[in-house]
Scaffold this motif. Structure first.
Motif, PDB file in Angstrom:
ATOM      1  N   GLY A 108     -11.962  -2.610 -10.219  1.00 29.74           N
ATOM      2  CA  GLY A 108     -12.886  -1.959  -9.300  1.00 29.74           C
ATOM      3  C   GLY A 108     -12.673  -2.305  -7.847  1.00 29.74           C
ATOM      4  N   ALA A 109     -11.825  -3.294  -7.571  1.00 24.57           N
ATOM      5  CA  ALA A 109     -11.593  -3.724  -6.190  1.00 24.57           C
ATOM      6  C   ALA A 109     -10.452  -2.940  -5.568  1.00 24.57           C
ATOM      7  N   ASP A 110     -10.499  -2.807  -4.223  1.00 23.38           N
ATOM      8  CA  ASP A 110      -9.389  -2.185  -3.513  1.00 23.38           C
ATOM      9  C   ASP A 110      -8.151  -3.072  -3.580  1.00 23.38           C
ATOM     10  N   ILE A 111      -6.981  -2.434  -3.649  1.00 25.64           N
ATOM     11  CA  ILE A 111      -5.711  -3.133  -3.511  1.00 25.64           C
ATOM     12  C   ILE A 111      -4.928  -2.413  -2.436  1.00 25.64           C
ATOM     13  N   THR A 112      -4.249  -3.171  -1.552  1.00 21.04           N
ATOM     14  CA  THR A 112      -3.549  -2.601  -0.407  1.00 21.04           C
ATOM     15  C   THR A 112      -2.057  -2.884  -0.506  1.00 21.04           C
ATOM     16  N   PHE A 113      -1.268  -1.839  -0.316  1.00 19.53           N
ATOM     17  CA  PHE A 113       0.194  -1.951  -0.289  1.00 19.53           C
ATOM     18  C   PHE A 113       0.656  -1.732   1.148  1.00 19.53           C
ATOM     19  N   THR A 120       0.175   1.457   5.496  1.00 16.21           N
ATOM     20  CA  THR A 120      -0.574   0.819   4.415  1.00 16.21           C
ATOM     21  C   THR A 120      -1.244   1.880   3.552  1.00 16.21           C
ATOM     22  N   TYR A 121      -1.365   1.570   2.276  1.00 11.26           N
ATOM     23  CA  TYR A 121      -2.043   2.457   1.335  1.00 11.26           C
ATOM     24  C   TYR A 121      -3.016   1.614   0.518  1.00 11.26           C
ATOM     25  N   SER A 122      -4.305   1.983   0.526  1.00 16.86           N
ATOM     26  CA  SER A 122      -5.336   1.245  -0.202  1.00 16.86           C
ATOM     27  C   SER A 122      -6.031   2.162  -1.194  1.00 16.86           C
ATOM     28  N   THR A 123      -6.351   1.616  -2.361  1.00 18.24           N
ATOM     29  CA  THR A 123      -7.043   2.393  -3.377  1.00 18.24           C
ATOM     30  C   THR A 123      -7.703   1.466  -4.382  1.00 18.24           C
ATOM     31  N   SER A 124      -8.759   1.959  -5.024  1.00 18.38           N
ATOM     32  CA  SER A 124      -9.396   1.252  -6.144  1.00 18.38           C
ATOM     33  C   SER A 124      -9.303   2.073  -7.423  1.00 18.38           C
TER      34      SER A 124
END
Length: 227
Positions: A1-6, A30-34
């Protein structure tokens, strides 16, 4: 459920891909998604100012699904306090997994194991409440590798601003299980075949009694009174 950033580098244009399909294209590096699921692969196609293009090796994502009910929105609560804990399962200190605090069945905080020193991990757990004091928190540990949830042996009275334990001297929690015994009419003698940290009457005999019940051990006695 947490965001992860690449985060990518070395270019002026970035095309982020999930399982080979483009999900974000432009100058943002950067790309962020949950919204990722376990096993999906994230990669990026980078274009530099000279028009040279390079595609990264993919990163496979490990997404952990917590047990049902292990959800909390801290913004919904007014007060908070901190517990720095160490968890033992069957006598062995855990190095992974998640610890959560509960008021009844309502989750009041979740923390992941944090590295302290070699073979030594702790849980920095922020607990939340809508009252400054008076609630009793219980703790559960989730081993995501085994998909197993454990009750622990202690409860804690919540107080706003509390700060219990630290990485060098944590609040120690051990796995436990409920022990339930039905009593016959008249006298009953029983043993729990263990020695918990809290052997007080209210801890060992927590429910199932009525006014006037008479309880004794070898040296002391008590009459039960509701409340």
């Amino acid at each position: 459920g947490a965001d992860i950033t690449f985060t990518a580098g070395g270019g002026t244009l970035y095309d982020f891909l999930v399982d080979g399909a483009s999900v974000q294209n432009g100058s943002e590096n950067t790309y962020s998604t949950s919204l990722l699921t376990d096993g999906q692969v994230v990669s990026v196609i980078v274009t530099n100012a000279e028009g040279c293009i390079s595609t990264s090796a993919g990163i496979e994502v490990n997404v952990i699904t917590l047990p049902t009910g292990w959800e909390i929105n801290p913004s919904e609560f007014t007060y908070s306090g901190q517990v720095t804990a160490k968890v033992f399962v069957n006598g062995i200190a855990v190095q992974t997994g998640f610890l959560a605090a509960f008021d009844g069945e309502e989750c009041r905080g979740i923390a992941e194991a944090t590295y302290y020193q070699v073979n030594d991990y702790y849980f920095g757990l922020t607990c939340y409440s809508d009252v400054e004091t008076g609630e009793t928190l219980a703790f559960k540990y989730y081993d995501n590798a085994l998909d197993s949830t454990y009750k622990t042996d202690k409860t804690l009275a919540f107080n706003s601003g509390m700060d219990i334990g630290d990485p060098s001297s944590p609040y120690v929690l051990k796995n436990c299980s409920d022990f339930t015994l039905s009593f016959a009419a008249g006298w009953n003698w029983f043993s729990v075949n263990t020695f918990p940290d809290d052997m007080s009457l209210n801890s060992v005999l927590s429910s199932g009694f009525t006014d006037g019940d008479y309880i004794k051990n070898q040296t002391t006695f008590s009459f039960y009174s509701a409340g």
